[in-house]
Design an enzyme around this catalytic site. Sequence first.
Site, PDB file in Angstrom:
ATOM      1  N   CYS A 114       0.787  -1.217   0.126  1.00 47.95           N
ATOM      2  CA  CYS A 114       0.093   0.114   0.207  1.00 47.95           C
ATOM      3  C   CYS A 114       0.878   1.288   0.055  1.00 47.95           C
ATOM      4  O   CYS A 114       0.253   2.442  -0.253  1.00 47.95           O
ATOM      5  CB  CYS A 114      -1.099  -0.038   1.085  1.00 47.95           C
ATOM      6  SG  CYS A 114      -2.015  -1.321   1.223  1.00 47.95           S
ATOM      7  N   HIS A 250      -3.260   7.484   1.695  1.00 48.21           N
ATOM      8  CA  HIS A 250      -3.679   6.139   1.207  1.00 48.21           C
ATOM      9  C   HIS A 250      -5.200   5.928   1.626  1.00 48.21           C
ATOM     10  O   HIS A 250      -5.562   6.120   3.059  1.00 48.21           O
ATOM     11  CB  HIS A 250      -2.678   5.050   1.669  1.00 48.21           C
ATOM     12  CG  HIS A 250      -3.141   3.701   1.573  1.00 48.21           C
ATOM     13  ND1 HIS A 250      -3.775   3.133   0.555  1.00 48.21           N
ATOM     14  CD2 HIS A 250      -3.434   2.578   2.482  1.00 48.21           C
ATOM     15  CE1 HIS A 250      -4.042   2.076   0.427  1.00 48.21           C
ATOM     16  NE2 HIS A 250      -3.723   1.547   1.852  1.00 48.21           N
ATOM     17  N   ASN A 280     -10.197   0.252  -0.574  1.00 50.23           N
ATOM     18  CA  ASN A 280      -8.633   0.076  -0.359  1.00 50.23           C
ATOM     19  C   ASN A 280      -7.878  -0.404  -1.698  1.00 50.23           C
ATOM     20  O   ASN A 280      -7.982  -1.788  -1.941  1.00 50.23           O
ATOM     21  CB  ASN A 280      -8.059  -0.601   0.990  1.00 50.23           C
ATOM     22  CG  ASN A 280      -6.741  -0.486   1.139  1.00 50.23           C
ATOM     23  OD1 ASN A 280      -5.811  -0.200   0.154  1.00 50.23           O
ATOM     24  ND2 ASN A 280      -6.227  -1.005   2.151  1.00 50.23           N
TER      25      ASN A 280
HETATM   26  O1  UT7 Z   1      -3.938  -0.928   3.144  1.00 51.85           O
HETATM   27  C1  UT7 Z   1      -3.041  -1.365   4.086  1.00 51.85           C
HETATM   28  C2  UT7 Z   1      -3.221  -0.981   5.570  1.00 51.85           C
HETATM   29  N1  UT7 Z   1      -4.607  -1.383   6.079  1.00 51.85           N
HETATM   30  C3  UT7 Z   1      -5.362  -0.867   6.844  1.00 51.85           C
HETATM   31  O2  UT7 Z   1      -5.003   0.376   7.120  1.00 51.85           O
HETATM   32  C4  UT7 Z   1      -6.334  -1.514   7.464  1.00 51.85           C
HETATM   33  C5  UT7 Z   1      -6.387  -1.007   8.815  1.00 51.85           C
HETATM   34  N2  UT7 Z   1      -7.522  -1.811   9.633  1.00 51.85           N
HETATM   35  C6  UT7 Z   1      -8.777  -1.310   9.493  1.00 51.85           C
HETATM   36  O3  UT7 Z   1      -9.116  -0.473   8.561  1.00 51.85           O
HETATM   37  C7  UT7 Z   1      -9.808  -1.706  10.711  1.00 51.85           C
HETATM   38  O4  UT7 Z   1      -9.257  -2.633  11.524  1.00 51.85           O
HETATM   39  C8  UT7 Z   1     -10.943  -2.667   9.848  1.00 51.85           C
HETATM   40  C9  UT7 Z   1     -11.810  -2.239   9.204  1.00 51.85           C
HETATM   41  C10 UT7 Z   1     -10.153  -3.798   9.138  1.00 51.85           C
HETATM   42  C11 UT7 Z   1     -11.524  -3.289  11.360  1.00 51.85           C
HETATM   43  O5  UT7 Z   1     -12.037  -2.418  11.997  1.00 51.85           O
HETATM   44  P1  UT7 Z   1     -12.025  -2.796  13.626  1.00 51.85           P
HETATM   45  O6  UT7 Z   1     -12.771  -1.428  14.355  1.00 51.85           O
HETATM   46  O7  UT7 Z   1     -10.240  -2.706  13.982  1.00 51.85           O
HETATM   47  O8  UT7 Z   1     -12.515  -4.036  14.050  1.00 51.85           O
HETATM   48  P2  UT7 Z   1     -11.894  -5.082  14.583  1.00 51.85           P
HETATM   49  O9  UT7 Z   1     -10.989  -6.036  13.568  1.00 51.85           O
HETATM   50  O10 UT7 Z   1     -11.383  -5.166  15.899  1.00 51.85           O
HETATM   51  O11 UT7 Z   1     -13.296  -6.274  14.716  1.00 51.85           O
HETATM   52  C12 UT7 Z   1     -14.297  -5.765  15.484  1.00 51.85           C
HETATM   53  C13 UT7 Z   1     -15.215  -6.884  15.118  1.00 51.85           C
HETATM   54  C14 UT7 Z   1     -14.902  -8.457  15.647  1.00 51.85           C
HETATM   55  O12 UT7 Z   1     -15.993  -9.271  16.255  1.00 51.85           O
HETATM   56  P3  UT7 Z   1     -15.736  -9.313  17.839  1.00 51.85           P
HETATM   57  O13 UT7 Z   1     -14.234 -10.343  17.854  1.00 51.85           O
HETATM   58  O14 UT7 Z   1     -15.660  -7.973  18.448  1.00 51.85           O
HETATM   59  O15 UT7 Z   1     -16.926 -10.326  17.741  1.00 51.85           O
HETATM   60  C15 UT7 Z   1     -14.732  -8.750  13.970  1.00 51.85           C
HETATM   61  O16 UT7 Z   1     -14.815 -10.402  14.231  1.00 51.85           O
HETATM   62  O17 UT7 Z   1     -15.848  -6.901  13.812  1.00 51.85           O
HETATM   63  C16 UT7 Z   1     -15.962  -8.179  13.350  1.00 51.85           C
HETATM   64  N3  UT7 Z   1     -15.932  -8.030  11.964  1.00 51.85           N
HETATM   65  C17 UT7 Z   1     -16.877  -7.878  11.295  1.00 51.85           C
HETATM   66  N4  UT7 Z   1     -18.317  -8.016  11.476  1.00 51.85           N
HETATM   67  C18 UT7 Z   1     -19.089  -7.578  10.265  1.00 51.85           C
HETATM   68  C19 UT7 Z   1     -14.639  -8.128  11.201  1.00 51.85           C
HETATM   69  N5  UT7 Z   1     -15.004  -7.989  10.007  1.00 51.85           N
HETATM   70  C20 UT7 Z   1     -16.426  -8.006   9.934  1.00 51.85           C
HETATM   71  C21 UT7 Z   1     -17.314  -7.515   8.793  1.00 51.85           C
HETATM   72  N6  UT7 Z   1     -18.442  -7.496   9.139  1.00 51.85           N
HETATM   73  N7  UT7 Z   1     -17.026  -7.658   7.527  1.00 51.85           N
END
Ligand code: UT7
Length: 323
Positions: A114, A250, A280
């Site tokens: 990225c 980005h 992304n």
């Molecule tokens: O481009 C390269 C760099 N990449 C990035 O910059 C990405 C960086 N990260 C992010 O953008 C965010 O961390 C995400 C969008 C990927 C995730 O958001 P988050 O607020 O960090 O959520 P999380 O990973 O802590 O997950 C929260 C909850 C989890 O459930 P539990 O464990 O709390 O029950 C996940 O299983 O959300 C759940 N979850 C989803 N739920 C519904 C993860 N993906 C999904 C989904 N739909 N698609």
Amino acid sequence: MAGRAVVRGVGHYLPEQIVPNAAFEKTLDTTDEWIRTRSGIERRHFAAKDETTSDLATRAAEAALADAGMTADQLDAIVLATSTADLTFPSAATMVQARLGMTNGYAFDVQAVCAGFVYALSNANALIVSGQAKRVLVIGAETFSRIMDWTDRSTCVLFGDGAGALVLEYEEAAGTPQDRGILSVDLNSDGRYKDLLYVDGGVSTQTTGHLRMQGNQVFRHAVEKLAQTAETALGKAGLSSADVDWIVPHQANIRIIQGTAKKMGLPMDKVVVTVQDHGNTSAASIPLALSVGKARGQIKTGDLVVTEAIGGGLAWGAVVLRW
Ligand code: UT7
């Protein structure tokens, strides 16, 4: 007197197929609401089955050359940032070179995931200011839809396909922060963080693999490191956040984009945001946002633009340029 690499043209290409968040509700335990609120993404483009990264890159390159009023035979080099090249080799850059009908000069790929476009801009700038090239086409192009695990809701809803390109040309300059062109660069990587974001396959393992990400860990690094690299790059140019007209980040997550702007003390009306429409697109996201930002009338000649990105590696960095 100093020489600068000045932007002469910009362009982009997005594949025809637009996929809204709701499409994932049919196959995964997810909702439009979750994707929208956690990432800011509303839709993304996916390449057609027979469409490859070099196809998208060529279309973006043609648009940038047209915007610059140049033809491919006027270029000295092509630097293409991608992690999803058509073939193991040759480089996607040489495939684009052939498609543009350019038989002189040289072309190569840069792979920094990225952060790839920031790395490619830095390379192109180095070629230009060192006198190795006068005109360089810099492209970011990706087909991340090809490395998604469609059963993993935590990654496959986040990425999209696309391409963007800039034409840079050498120009004599005074050597001050008021010059047009690339003013400074800050690049970083730290391979200890490999496991946070990687593809679990590749040529040497004889598999293609799928993208794996510990999203919340990457998130934490992102806000801290992006503001830091942007401020370091501004400092190298003798400038500060107060001088910035546009942050062109980005486009991974609206919350990262907002957090970085806040840390830099800048309001969101100084940020070009396209994540809602593109998702992304890895190395393509910054040139896509530059092209869309110019087309919207946001980025104008003379504006101070800061691009910043972080991704797999971890690799991150920023480029400060006056448009
Ligand atoms: O481009 C390269 C760099 N990449 C990035 O910059 C990405 C960086 N990260 C992010 O953008 C965010 O961390 C995400 C969008 C990927 C995730 O958001 P988050 O607020 O960090 O959520 P999380 O990973 O802590 O997950 C929260 C909850 C989890 O459930 P539990 O464990 O709390 O029950 C996940 O299983 O959300 C759940 N979850 C989803 N739920 C519904 C993860 N993906 C999904 C989904 N739909 N698609």
